[in-house]
Design a protein around this motif. Sequence first.
Motif, PDB file in Angstrom:
ATOM      1  N   MET A 130       0.837  -1.188   0.000  1.00 37.76           N
ATOM      2  CA  MET A 130       0.000   0.000   0.000  1.00 37.76           C
ATOM      3  C   MET A 130       0.875   1.242   0.000  1.00 37.76           C
ATOM      4  O   MET A 130       1.808   1.368   0.786  1.00 37.76           O
ATOM      5  CB  MET A 130      -0.885  -0.015   1.238  1.00 37.76           C
ATOM      6  N   ALA A 131       0.610   2.190  -0.885  1.00 42.96           N
ATOM      7  CA  ALA A 131       1.386   3.422  -0.992  1.00 42.96           C
ATOM      8  C   ALA A 131       1.084   4.327   0.203  1.00 42.96           C
ATOM      9  O   ALA A 131      -0.015   4.316   0.750  1.00 42.96           O
ATOM     10  CB  ALA A 131       1.064   4.133  -2.293  1.00 42.96           C
ATOM     11  N   ALA A 132       2.075   5.088   0.575  1.00 46.06           N
ATOM     12  CA  ALA A 132       1.931   5.957   1.735  1.00 46.06           C
ATOM     13  C   ALA A 132       2.592   7.302   1.471  1.00 46.06           C
ATOM     14  O   ALA A 132       3.334   7.487   0.512  1.00 46.06           O
ATOM     15  CB  ALA A 132       2.547   5.288   2.960  1.00 46.06           C
ATOM     16  N   THR A 133       2.330   8.226   2.374  1.00 46.45           N
ATOM     17  CA  THR A 133       2.870   9.584   2.318  1.00 46.45           C
ATOM     18  C   THR A 133       3.730   9.819   3.542  1.00 46.45           C
ATOM     19  O   THR A 133       3.429   9.314   4.629  1.00 46.45           O
ATOM     20  CB  THR A 133       1.715  10.612   2.292  1.00 46.45           C
ATOM     21  N   ALA A 134       4.794  10.612   3.376  1.00 50.38           N
ATOM     22  CA  ALA A 134       5.629  11.026   4.506  1.00 50.38           C
ATOM     23  C   ALA A 134       5.793  12.536   4.471  1.00 50.38           C
ATOM     24  O   ALA A 134       5.849  13.144   3.401  1.00 50.38           O
ATOM     25  CB  ALA A 134       7.004  10.361   4.441  1.00 50.38           C
ATOM     26  N   LEU A 135       5.855  13.122   5.642  1.00 47.57           N
ATOM     27  CA  LEU A 135       6.204  14.535   5.773  1.00 47.57           C
ATOM     28  C   LEU A 135       7.713  14.615   5.957  1.00 47.57           C
ATOM     29  O   LEU A 135       8.263  13.983   6.862  1.00 47.57           O
ATOM     30  CB  LEU A 135       5.494  15.162   6.979  1.00 47.57           C
ATOM     31  N   ILE A 136       8.376  15.383   5.112  1.00 44.76           N
ATOM     32  CA  ILE A 136       9.822  15.575   5.203  1.00 44.76           C
ATOM     33  C   ILE A 136      10.079  16.986   5.714  1.00 44.76           C
ATOM     34  O   ILE A 136       9.679  17.971   5.082  1.00 44.76           O
ATOM     35  CB  ILE A 136      10.514  15.393   3.836  1.00 44.76           C
ATOM     36  N   VAL A 137      10.739  17.082   6.861  1.00 45.94           N
ATOM     37  CA  VAL A 137      11.087  18.365   7.478  1.00 45.94           C
ATOM     38  C   VAL A 137      12.558  18.619   7.152  1.00 45.94           C
ATOM     39  O   VAL A 137      13.438  17.903   7.636  1.00 45.94           O
ATOM     40  CB  VAL A 137      10.849  18.336   9.000  1.00 45.94           C
ATOM     41  N   ILE A 138      12.821  19.637   6.344  1.00 47.54           N
ATOM     42  CA  ILE A 138      14.164  19.883   5.825  1.00 47.54           C
ATOM     43  C   ILE A 138      14.873  20.983   6.610  1.00 47.54           C
ATOM     44  O   ILE A 138      14.388  22.120   6.689  1.00 47.54           O
ATOM     45  CB  ILE A 138      14.107  20.272   4.332  1.00 47.54           C
ATOM     46  N   ASP A 139      16.016  20.649   7.180  1.00 46.18           N
ATOM     47  CA  ASP A 139      16.983  21.601   7.758  1.00 46.18           C
ATOM     48  C   ASP A 139      16.446  22.531   8.843  1.00 46.18           C
ATOM     49  O   ASP A 139      16.973  23.625   9.035  1.00 46.18           O
ATOM     50  CB  ASP A 139      17.624  22.448   6.653  1.00 46.18           C
ATOM     51  N   MET A 140      15.438  22.106   9.572  1.00 45.85           N
ATOM     52  CA  MET A 140      14.907  22.969  10.631  1.00 45.85           C
ATOM     53  C   MET A 140      15.696  22.882  11.931  1.00 45.85           C
ATOM     54  O   MET A 140      15.511  23.697  12.817  1.00 45.85           O
ATOM     55  CB  MET A 140      13.432  22.663  10.874  1.00 45.85           C
ATOM     56  N   LEU A 141      16.580  21.905  12.053  1.00 46.68           N
ATOM     57  CA  LEU A 141      17.448  21.823  13.225  1.00 46.68           C
ATOM     58  C   LEU A 141      18.693  22.626  12.863  1.00 46.68           C
ATOM     59  O   LEU A 141      19.643  22.119  12.293  1.00 46.68           O
ATOM     60  CB  LEU A 141      17.772  20.374  13.559  1.00 46.68           C
ATOM     61  N   ASN A 142      18.660  23.903  13.193  1.00 44.31           N
ATOM     62  CA  ASN A 142      19.620  24.852  12.662  1.00 44.31           C
ATOM     63  C   ASN A 142      20.053  25.822  13.753  1.00 44.31           C
ATOM     64  O   ASN A 142      19.215  26.301  14.522  1.00 44.31           O
ATOM     65  CB  ASN A 142      18.944  25.605  11.511  1.00 44.31           C
ATOM     66  N   SER A 143      21.327  26.137  13.784  1.00 41.96           N
ATOM     67  CA  SER A 143      21.841  27.110  14.762  1.00 41.96           C
ATOM     68  C   SER A 143      21.702  28.535  14.258  1.00 41.96           C
ATOM     69  O   SER A 143      21.843  29.485  15.018  1.00 41.96           O
ATOM     70  CB  SER A 143      23.314  26.825  15.062  1.00 41.96           C
ATOM     71  N   TYR A 144      21.442  28.698  12.976  1.00 44.89           N
ATOM     72  CA  TYR A 144      21.306  30.005  12.330  1.00 44.89           C
ATOM     73  C   TYR A 144      22.550  30.876  12.540  1.00 44.89           C
ATOM     74  O   TYR A 144      22.458  32.074  12.741  1.00 44.89           O
ATOM     75  CB  TYR A 144      20.026  30.714  12.788  1.00 44.89           C
ATOM     76  N   GLU A 145      23.672  30.216  12.474  1.00 42.86           N
ATOM     77  CA  GLU A 145      24.950  30.919  12.583  1.00 42.86           C
ATOM     78  C   GLU A 145      25.700  30.786  11.258  1.00 42.86           C
ATOM     79  O   GLU A 145      26.863  30.406  11.230  1.00 42.86           O
ATOM     80  CB  GLU A 145      25.777  30.336  13.733  1.00 42.86           C
ATOM     81  N   HIS A 146      25.007  31.099  10.159  1.00 42.11           N
ATOM     82  CA  HIS A 146      25.613  31.012   8.842  1.00 42.11           C
ATOM     83  C   HIS A 146      25.423  32.328   8.098  1.00 42.11           C
ATOM     84  O   HIS A 146      24.689  33.213   8.543  1.00 42.11           O
ATOM     85  CB  HIS A 146      25.048  29.824   8.051  1.00 42.11           C
ATOM     86  N   THR A 168       4.861   9.182  -1.930  1.00 42.40           N
ATOM     87  CA  THR A 168       4.515  10.601  -1.955  1.00 42.40           C
ATOM     88  C   THR A 168       5.171  11.275  -0.759  1.00 42.40           C
ATOM     89  O   THR A 168       5.080  10.761   0.365  1.00 42.40           O
ATOM     90  CB  THR A 168       2.986  10.804  -1.870  1.00 42.40           C
ATOM     91  N   ILE A 169       5.826  12.399  -1.023  1.00 39.89           N
ATOM     92  CA  ILE A 169       6.429  13.156   0.077  1.00 39.89           C
ATOM     93  C   ILE A 169       5.856  14.568   0.104  1.00 39.89           C
ATOM     94  O   ILE A 169       5.556  15.156  -0.934  1.00 39.89           O
ATOM     95  CB  ILE A 169       7.971  13.194  -0.001  1.00 39.89           C
ATOM     96  N   VAL A 170       5.693  15.075   1.305  1.00 44.72           N
ATOM     97  CA  VAL A 170       5.240  16.433   1.550  1.00 44.72           C
ATOM     98  C   VAL A 170       6.438  17.164   2.131  1.00 44.72           C
ATOM     99  O   VAL A 170       6.952  16.779   3.197  1.00 44.72           O
ATOM    100  CB  VAL A 170       4.033  16.455   2.519  1.00 44.72           C
ATOM    101  N   LEU A 171       6.895  18.191   1.423  1.00 48.66           N
ATOM    102  CA  LEU A 171       8.097  18.912   1.835  1.00 48.66           C
ATOM    103  C   LEU A 171       7.758  20.192   2.578  1.00 48.66           C
ATOM    104  O   LEU A 171       6.875  20.956   2.164  1.00 48.66           O
ATOM    105  CB  LEU A 171       8.952  19.271   0.610  1.00 48.66           C
TER     106      LEU A 171
END
Length: 188
Positions: free
Chosen positions: A1-17, A114-117
């Motif tokens: 059975m096909a499924a969907t995943a939520l992909i959380v990109i780069d939110m674990l960030n120090s924001y020191e860039h 299926t991915i939700v970005l």
Amino acid sequence: MAATALIVIDMLNSYEHEDAELLLPSVRKVLPRLTSLISRARQSGTEVIYVNDNFGLWRSHHDELLDTVLSGPRADLVEPVRPDGNSLFVVKARHSIFYETPLEYLLSQHGIDTIVLCGQVTEQCVLYSALDAHIRHIRVTVVEDACAHIHADLAKAALRMMEGNMQARIASSTTEYLFGNDARAAGC
């Protein structure tokens, strides 16, 4: 059975860039919607997968990365979206969530087609990840109001490219049925 995943990109960030000051206003704006989206995915039983840069810390792992950013000056931007005990975690070193990571294998093992970005940055990592998903025949939804950007004009262009060239679905965080199990979570 096909499924969907939520992909959380780069939110674990120090924001020191280099671009952090340009990125921060957008992160603050999308954070409430992103937090709600993650909660909604979890409630619906959708797999939540964090894919995050390792900041060049090649000996680090998930817990070390999380500890580093939670002890940094922008912990308030990380705490609301931190992974829970059921979240999956993939470390990346480049822009795409697929580039030399085990993500494609993980998705296939979980029957996810299926991915939700969501996450950051629309005109960089989200764009390149959507392209790499497209060439792998993985369906993509990009949650526009749950993605932070550095440059608004480039983010808009990136969204148009993803929709027009990669057949990505562009949605908002309030769109119904983002996740295959949304109906079940709503009691339908």
